[in-house]
Design a protein around this motif. Structure first.
Motif, PDB file in Angstrom:
ATOM      1  N   HIS A 197       4.389  -2.334  -8.534  1.00  0.00           N
ATOM      2  CA  HIS A 197       4.944  -2.559  -7.209  1.00  0.00           C
ATOM      3  C   HIS A 197       6.122  -3.512  -7.372  1.00  0.00           C
ATOM      4  O   HIS A 197       6.156  -4.326  -8.274  1.00  0.00           O
ATOM      5  N   PHE A 208      -2.978  -9.202  -5.227  1.00  0.00           N
ATOM      6  CA  PHE A 208      -3.114  -7.816  -5.665  1.00  0.00           C
ATOM      7  C   PHE A 208      -4.141  -7.761  -6.798  1.00  0.00           C
ATOM      8  O   PHE A 208      -4.082  -8.560  -7.742  1.00  0.00           O
ATOM      9  N   THR A 209      -5.070  -6.826  -6.722  1.00  0.00           N
ATOM     10  CA  THR A 209      -6.141  -6.724  -7.712  1.00  0.00           C
ATOM     11  C   THR A 209      -5.603  -6.537  -9.126  1.00  0.00           C
ATOM     12  O   THR A 209      -6.022  -7.249 -10.047  1.00  0.00           O
ATOM     13  N   ASP A 210      -4.667  -5.604  -9.307  1.00  0.00           N
ATOM     14  CA  ASP A 210      -4.177  -5.334 -10.663  1.00  0.00           C
ATOM     15  C   ASP A 210      -3.459  -6.539 -11.258  1.00  0.00           C
ATOM     16  O   ASP A 210      -3.641  -6.870 -12.432  1.00  0.00           O
ATOM     17  N   ARG A 224      -8.319   5.370 -10.944  1.00  0.00           N
ATOM     18  CA  ARG A 224      -8.154   4.017 -10.431  1.00  0.00           C
ATOM     19  C   ARG A 224      -7.600   3.051 -11.459  1.00  0.00           C
ATOM     20  O   ARG A 224      -7.052   2.027 -11.116  1.00  0.00           O
ATOM     21  N   LYS A 246      -2.154   2.022 -13.689  1.00  0.00           N
ATOM     22  CA  LYS A 246      -1.430   0.885 -13.147  1.00  0.00           C
ATOM     23  C   LYS A 246      -0.122   1.363 -12.541  1.00  0.00           C
ATOM     24  O   LYS A 246       0.713   1.945 -13.209  1.00  0.00           O
ATOM     25  N   LYS A 272      -9.765  -2.652  -1.074  1.00  0.00           N
ATOM     26  CA  LYS A 272      -8.619  -1.767  -1.324  1.00  0.00           C
ATOM     27  C   LYS A 272      -7.848  -2.279  -2.529  1.00  0.00           C
ATOM     28  O   LYS A 272      -8.426  -2.438  -3.590  1.00  0.00           O
ATOM     29  N   GLU A 273      -6.556  -2.576  -2.369  1.00  0.00           N
ATOM     30  CA  GLU A 273      -5.752  -3.002  -3.517  1.00  0.00           C
ATOM     31  C   GLU A 273      -5.701  -4.513  -3.667  1.00  0.00           C
ATOM     32  O   GLU A 273      -4.956  -5.020  -4.502  1.00  0.00           O
ATOM     33  N   SER A 274      -6.504  -5.247  -2.903  1.00  0.00           N
ATOM     34  CA  SER A 274      -6.447  -6.712  -2.919  1.00  0.00           C
ATOM     35  C   SER A 274      -7.784  -7.352  -3.255  1.00  0.00           C
ATOM     36  O   SER A 274      -8.837  -6.766  -3.044  1.00  0.00           O
ATOM     37  N   PHE A 309       0.832  -1.196   0.000  1.00  0.00           N
ATOM     38  CA  PHE A 309       0.000   0.000   0.000  1.00  0.00           C
ATOM     39  C   PHE A 309       0.872   1.254   0.000  1.00  0.00           C
ATOM     40  O   PHE A 309       0.656   2.176  -0.774  1.00  0.00           O
ATOM     41  N   LYS A 354       2.610   1.721  -3.342  1.00  0.00           N
ATOM     42  CA  LYS A 354       1.692   2.238  -4.354  1.00  0.00           C
ATOM     43  C   LYS A 354       1.377   3.708  -4.082  1.00  0.00           C
ATOM     44  O   LYS A 354       1.290   4.508  -4.994  1.00  0.00           O
TER      45      LYS A 354
END
Length: 184
Positions: free
Chosen positions: A40, A65-67, A34, A37, A124-126, A4, A7
């Motif tokens: 990380h 990780f979502t992305d 959002r 990209k 969040k990011e996950s 986090f 990012k």
């Protein structure tokens, strides 16, 4: 937390040095951004396997990780993916289920257990994916096959936590390792 912060710092750097003029941080509407990209520096997943002795089940969660997860789903299934605001939750569920169940396997005391996909949620990011296995009365030895994200990154780290009888044991698999054994 490190992901986090990384990012956040990467995003801040992008904003500060992109030539954008901003008067106040509270005036920024992040929602349209959002889809930017932000890379990380490490690629990691966490699988937690919890033995619920009372229900004789394994409660399994996978955190990615979502992305990264959207990327591997798009690559493998040649389709547009959006786990944050899916146009069709059922279609995304189908992709997530297919991917997770083909990259994760568990044996308890030498016996392969049938995994059932429960669902996923984005936070969040996950992305958290939930799986369960029934008919598991006791756990002495857990063998885990985990190749999550191996088809997307060659520096993938998969952390595995197993909780049984109130004891927690953990291990990690560095790409290309796919198998771990945990004995209680």
């Amino acid at each position: 937390m490190a992901a986090f912060l990384n990012k956040w710092f990467s995003f801040t750097f992008l904003i500060l040095f992109s030539g954008a003029k901003m008067m106040a941080a509270d005036a920024i509407d992040i929602k349209p951004l959002r889809h930017i990209k932000v890379l990380h520096p490490f690629h990691v997943s966490v699988v937690e396997i919890n033995h619920n002795a009372a229900d004789k089940t394994l409660e399994i969660s996978c955190k990615l990780f979502t992305d990264d997860f959207e990327g591997v789903l798009a690559k493998n299934y040649k389709t547009k993916t959006d786990l944050i605001n899916p146009p069709s939750k059922a279609a995304m569920d189908t992709l997530v289920k297919k991917y997770i169940l083909s990259h994760l396997g568990i044996k308890i005391d030498g016996r392969q257990v049938a995994l059932s996909y429960v669902g996923f949620e984005q936070e969040k990011e996950s992305v958290y994916c939930y799986i369960e296995a029934t008919g598991v009365s006791s756990v002495a030895k857990v063998e885990v096959y985990n190749s999550l994200m191996h088809d997307y990154f060659d520096d993938q780290i998969n952390i595995i936590h197993v909780i049984a009888g109130g004891n927690r044991k953990s291990t990690k698999l560095d790409y290309p390792d796919k198998q771990a054994v945990i004995v209680f």
